[in-house]
Design a protein around this motif. Structure first.
Motif, short mmCIF file in Angstrom:
data_model
loop_
_atom_site.label_atom_id
_atom_site.label_comp_id
_atom_site.label_asym_id
_atom_site.label_seq_id
_atom_site.Cartn_x
_atom_site.Cartn_y
_atom_site.Cartn_z
N LYS A 202 -11.13 -0.10 -4.85
CA LYS A 202 -12.40 -0.66 -5.33
C LYS A 202 -12.61 -0.25 -6.78
O LYS A 202 -12.95 -1.08 -7.63
N ARG B 299 -6.52 3.30 4.56
CA ARG B 299 -7.89 3.79 4.73
C ARG B 299 -8.20 4.96 3.81
O ARG B 299 -7.55 5.18 2.82
N SER C 214 -5.47 -6.43 2.61
CA SER C 214 -6.18 -6.09 3.83
C SER C 214 -7.49 -6.87 3.94
O SER C 214 -7.99 -7.45 2.97
N THR D 120 -9.03 3.17 -0.01
CA THR D 120 -10.04 2.12 -0.03
C THR D 120 -10.93 2.25 -1.26
O THR D 120 -11.18 1.28 -1.97
N TYR E 267 0.84 -1.20 0.00
CA TYR E 267 0.00 0.00 0.00
C TYR E 267 0.88 1.25 0.00
O TYR E 267 0.60 2.21 -0.70
N GLN F 197 -10.25 -5.51 4.23
CA GLN F 197 -11.20 -4.79 3.38
C GLN F 197 -11.25 -5.38 1.98
O GLN F 197 -12.30 -5.40 1.35
#
Length: 120
Positions: free
Chosen positions: A58, A50, A86, A54, A31, A88
């Motif tokens: 996506k 974050r 992650s 994020t 990241y 997520q």
């Protein structure tokens, strides 16, 4: 940066290009490395954890994959310490439109990304 900012779509395109380059080489990227590469291209307001990252990841997965059936490009983005995506990412994989089955494993997704982008 926010997802409604005019430069956000260009940041998504830049991230897609960065990840495709790494995928062609069969390499994962952290990241932090992705954040640094985006900053080097002028997108210096995308921290590695974050927030906008994020949403960006996506949208990278949805890039030319609106139905979610293709490999999720962000599968190659991993945590520096764990070398894994992650939690997520796993949540995203199980949500619409991706809807990965209960037997799904992120390692398989990574291999599909590498296979799709491998240099010929």
């Amino acid at each position: 940066m926010r997802i409604k900012d005019p430069e956000y779509p260009a940041a998504v395109e830049a991230a897609v290009g960065i990840l495709q380059k790494w995928a062609q080489q069969g390499q994962t990227i952290t990241y932090g490395e992705l954040s640094a590469e985006l900053a080097a291209q002028g997108f210096d307001s995308i921290p590695p954890h974050r927030g906008v990252m994020t949403y960006l990841l996506k949208d990278v997965c949805l890039h030319r994959n609106e139905d979610g059936r293709g490999p999720m490009l962000s599968a190659i983005v991993v945590n520096k310490a764990s070398k894994e995506p992650s939690d997520q990412f796993s949540g995203l994989a199980r949500s619409l439109p991706f809807s990965r089955p209960p037997t799904w494993d992120w390692r398989d997704e990574q291999q599909q990304v590498f296979a799709e982008h491998r240099e010929e």
